[in-house]
Write a protein that holds these residues in place. Structure first.
Motif, mmCIF file in Angstrom:
data_model
loop_
_atom_site.group_PDB
_atom_site.id
_atom_site.type_symbol
_atom_site.label_atom_id
_atom_site.label_comp_id
_atom_site.label_asym_id
_atom_site.label_seq_id
_atom_site.Cartn_x
_atom_site.Cartn_y
_atom_site.Cartn_z
ATOM 1 N N ALA A 120 6.023 13.302 -21.944
ATOM 2 C CA ALA A 120 6.837 12.088 -22.092
ATOM 3 C C ALA A 120 5.944 10.849 -22.204
ATOM 4 C CB ALA A 120 7.798 11.951 -20.913
ATOM 5 N N GLU A 121 4.880 10.820 -21.416
ATOM 6 C CA GLU A 121 3.956 9.682 -21.454
ATOM 7 C C GLU A 121 3.228 9.608 -22.803
ATOM 8 O OE1 GLU A 121 -0.029 8.097 -19.106
ATOM 9 O OE2 GLU A 121 1.206 9.638 -18.168
ATOM 10 N N THR A 122 2.747 10.753 -23.283
ATOM 11 C CA THR A 122 2.047 10.782 -24.573
ATOM 12 C C THR A 122 3.002 10.414 -25.705
ATOM 13 O OG1 THR A 122 0.605 12.509 -23.694
ATOM 14 C CG2 THR A 122 0.508 12.139 -26.056
ATOM 15 N N SER A 123 4.252 10.872 -25.587
ATOM 16 C CA SER A 123 5.280 10.538 -26.579
ATOM 17 C C SER A 123 5.489 9.024 -26.647
ATOM 18 C CB SER A 123 6.594 11.242 -26.208
ATOM 19 O OG SER A 123 7.669 10.738 -26.956
ATOM 20 N N ALA A 128 4.214 3.816 -29.422
ATOM 21 C CA ALA A 128 3.565 2.500 -29.390
ATOM 22 C C ALA A 128 2.298 2.459 -30.255
ATOM 23 C CB ALA A 128 3.220 2.140 -27.945
ATOM 24 N N GLY A 129 1.994 3.575 -30.922
ATOM 25 C CA GLY A 129 0.811 3.635 -31.782
ATOM 26 C C GLY A 129 -0.498 3.795 -31.027
ATOM 27 N N GLU A 130 -0.419 4.253 -29.774
ATOM 28 C CA GLU A 130 -1.615 4.350 -28.938
ATOM 29 C C GLU A 130 -2.053 5.787 -28.672
ATOM 30 O OE1 GLU A 130 -0.965 2.006 -25.408
ATOM 31 O OE2 GLU A 130 -0.065 0.399 -26.587
ATOM 32 N N ALA A 131 -1.376 6.756 -29.293
ATOM 33 C CA ALA A 131 -1.764 8.168 -29.117
ATOM 34 C C ALA A 131 -1.346 8.935 -30.357
ATOM 35 C CB ALA A 131 -1.099 8.761 -27.883
ATOM 36 N N SER A 132 -2.091 10.002 -30.633
ATOM 37 C CA SER A 132 -1.725 10.831 -31.785
ATOM 38 C C SER A 132 -0.772 11.939 -31.335
ATOM 39 C CB SER A 132 -2.984 11.426 -32.419
ATOM 40 O OG SER A 132 -3.623 12.271 -31.496
ATOM 41 N N LEU A 133 -0.277 12.693 -32.303
ATOM 42 C CA LEU A 133 0.554 13.846 -31.984
ATOM 43 C C LEU A 133 -0.275 14.846 -31.180
ATOM 44 C CD1 LEU A 133 2.319 14.337 -35.444
ATOM 45 C CD2 LEU A 133 3.401 13.548 -33.320
ATOM 46 N N TYR A 134 0.387 15.746 -30.511
ATOM 47 C CA TYR A 134 -0.305 16.794 -29.753
ATOM 48 C C TYR A 134 -1.012 17.762 -30.692
ATOM 49 C CZ TYR A 134 1.127 16.572 -24.774
ATOM 50 O OH TYR A 134 1.272 16.263 -23.444
ATOM 51 N N ASP A 136 -3.603 21.554 -30.267
ATOM 52 C CA ASP A 136 -3.977 22.568 -29.278
ATOM 53 C C ASP A 136 -5.196 22.088 -28.483
ATOM 54 O OD1 ASP A 136 -1.946 24.314 -29.869
ATOM 55 O OD2 ASP A 136 -3.116 25.449 -31.341
ATOM 56 N N PRO A 137 -5.312 22.411 -27.210
ATOM 57 C CA PRO A 137 -4.459 23.316 -26.442
ATOM 58 C C PRO A 137 -3.211 22.652 -25.866
ATOM 59 C CG PRO A 137 -6.275 22.607 -25.065
ATOM 60 C CD PRO A 137 -6.491 21.979 -26.430
ATOM 61 N N ASP A 138 -3.130 21.297 -25.860
ATOM 62 C CA ASP A 138 -1.966 20.605 -25.290
ATOM 63 C C ASP A 138 -0.666 21.050 -25.958
ATOM 64 O OD1 ASP A 138 -3.539 19.062 -23.536
ATOM 65 O OD2 ASP A 138 -3.954 17.615 -25.124
ATOM 66 N N LEU A 139 -0.708 21.189 -27.272
ATOM 67 C CA LEU A 139 0.496 21.583 -28.013
ATOM 68 C C LEU A 139 0.953 22.973 -27.584
ATOM 69 C CD1 LEU A 139 2.638 21.136 -30.169
ATOM 70 C CD2 LEU A 139 0.981 21.900 -31.887
ATOM 71 N N ARG A 140 0.025 23.905 -27.524
ATOM 72 C CA ARG A 140 0.368 25.283 -27.152
ATOM 73 C C ARG A 140 0.937 25.326 -25.726
ATOM 74 N NH1 ARG A 140 -4.282 27.253 -27.789
ATOM 75 N NH2 ARG A 140 -4.846 27.514 -25.622
ATOM 76 N N ILE A 141 0.327 24.584 -24.814
ATOM 77 C CA ILE A 141 0.792 24.540 -23.420
ATOM 78 C C ILE A 141 2.218 23.991 -23.372
ATOM 79 C CG2 ILE A 141 0.480 23.344 -21.199
ATOM 80 C CD1 ILE A 141 -2.608 23.546 -21.795
ATOM 81 N N LYS A 164 14.667 13.056 -24.835
ATOM 82 C CA LYS A 164 14.915 13.310 -26.268
ATOM 83 C C LYS A 164 13.696 12.924 -27.105
ATOM 84 C CE LYS A 164 19.912 13.189 -26.339
ATOM 85 N NZ LYS A 164 21.062 12.315 -26.296
ATOM 86 N N ALA A 165 13.104 11.785 -26.793
ATOM 87 C CA ALA A 165 11.907 11.335 -27.531
ATOM 88 C C ALA A 165 10.751 12.311 -27.302
ATOM 89 C CB ALA A 165 11.512 9.929 -27.094
ATOM 90 N N ALA A 166 10.607 12.804 -26.072
ATOM 91 C CA ALA A 166 9.521 13.746 -25.758
ATOM 92 C C ALA A 166 9.703 15.050 -26.534
ATOM 93 C CB ALA A 166 9.472 14.016 -24.254
ATOM 94 N N MET A 167 10.942 15.551 -26.616
ATOM 95 C CA MET A 167 11.199 16.801 -27.351
ATOM 96 C C MET A 167 10.981 16.609 -28.860
ATOM 97 S SD MET A 167 11.750 19.174 -25.156
ATOM 98 C CE MET A 167 10.623 18.362 -24.068
ATOM 99 N N LYS A 168 11.350 15.423 -29.363
ATOM 100 C CA LYS A 168 11.126 15.128 -30.790
ATOM 101 C C LYS A 168 9.624 15.041 -31.066
ATOM 102 C CE LYS A 168 12.208 11.952 -34.570
ATOM 103 N NZ LYS A 168 10.895 12.233 -35.176
ATOM 104 N N PHE A 169 8.891 14.404 -30.168
ATOM 105 C CA PHE A 169 7.434 14.303 -30.284
ATOM 106 C C PHE A 169 6.816 15.700 -30.342
ATOM 107 C CE2 PHE A 169 3.373 14.385 -27.932
ATOM 108 C CZ PHE A 169 2.600 13.561 -28.730
ATOM 109 N N LEU A 170 7.313 16.599 -29.486
ATOM 110 C CA LEU A 170 6.795 17.966 -29.454
ATOM 111 C C LEU A 170 7.099 18.681 -30.776
ATOM 112 C CD1 LEU A 170 5.360 20.150 -27.876
ATOM 113 C CD2 LEU A 170 7.519 20.698 -26.740
ATOM 114 N N GLU A 171 8.329 18.520 -31.273
ATOM 115 C CA GLU A 171 8.703 19.136 -32.561
ATOM 116 C C GLU A 171 7.872 18.553 -33.706
ATOM 117 O OE1 GLU A 171 12.956 18.578 -32.807
ATOM 118 O OE2 GLU A 171 13.224 19.776 -30.970
ATOM 119 N N ASP A 172 7.674 17.237 -33.705
ATOM 120 C CA ASP A 172 6.848 16.595 -34.740
ATOM 121 C C ASP A 172 5.413 17.126 -34.689
ATOM 122 O OD1 ASP A 172 9.067 15.128 -35.481
ATOM 123 O OD2 ASP A 172 8.385 13.244 -34.566
ATOM 124 N N SER A 173 4.897 17.297 -33.482
ATOM 125 C CA SER A 173 3.537 17.827 -33.312
ATOM 126 C C SER A 173 3.448 19.248 -33.868
ATOM 127 C CB SER A 173 3.145 17.828 -31.830
ATOM 128 O OG SER A 173 3.113 16.516 -31.310
#
Length: 192
Positions: A120-123, A128-134, A136-141, A164-173
């Motif tokens: 959620a924090e990374t999302s 805010a344009g301060e982090a990239s998509l997930y 691996d290994p973060d994505l896989r975890i 919802k934003a966190a789940m969308k971020f994960l799907e986008d990643s």
């Protein structure tokens, strides 16, 4: 004796579906405190229904099996009627210290919360344009966590962050990873 009776109640549940609901219920009404000890987290029956996936009858059976007179691990006790706003709680914090299975569940829930909060924090940082998509290994975890724990918005509301934003971020990643892999494969084929 408390631990043995708790395991007995768990093992006597009718099937794996009831045991999964049991695990989700106990994970919902307990948590790890900052000092590492397990603490109670009473919750309305309606929230528990949502968290365990909407299976009201199975949840009720689990609660009833853990609150019968000779067990009394869950409150309210056996003869109290449970309605949608009834608060469900464990009867003794000591249960979290002596029942090894529950101790393990509390650990798993704590780990699950950490993975979600980081996601959620990374999302939010990504928005805010301060982090990239997930990657691996973060994505896989995170994907493994999502697939194993089936988190939902009601579960996430216990913590912070935009579910919802966190789940969308994960799907986008995940989509970006698949697109990158496809592009790599196409480039490899072109080279051949």
């Amino acid at each position: 004796a408390l631990s043995r009776h708790s395991d007995e109640a768990y093992n006597q549940l009718p099937d794996d579906q009831h045991r999964i609901i049991c695990e989700r219920m106990f994970k919902s009404i307990t948590e790890r405190g900052n000092d590492g000890r397990g603490i109670r987290r009473p919750m309305p029956f309606s929230n528990l229904i949502e968290i365990v996936g909407g299976n009201e009858q199975t949840l009720m059976k689990v609660i009833d099996d853990f609150r019968i007179t000779n067990r009394s691990f869950i409150m309210p006790l056996e003869h109290s009627k449970i309605h949608i706003n009834t608060v469900i709680d464990i009867s003794h914090e000591s249960l979290m210290r002596v029942w090894e299975r529950l101790f393990g569940w509390v650990d798993e829930e704590s780990q699950s919360a950490r993975i979600y909060l980081r996601l959620a924090e990374t999302s939010a940082l990504h928005t805010a344009g301060e982090a990239s998509l997930y990657h691996d290994p973060d994505l896989r975890i995170a994907i493994t966590w999502r697939d194993e724990h089936n988190p939902n918005e009601c579960w996430a509301s216990r913590y912070s962050g935009d579910f919802k934003a966190a789940m969308k971020f994960l799907e986008d990643s995940q989509r970006q990873k698949e697109a990158d892999e496809k592009a790599k494969e196409e480039a490899r084929i072109r080279e051949l």
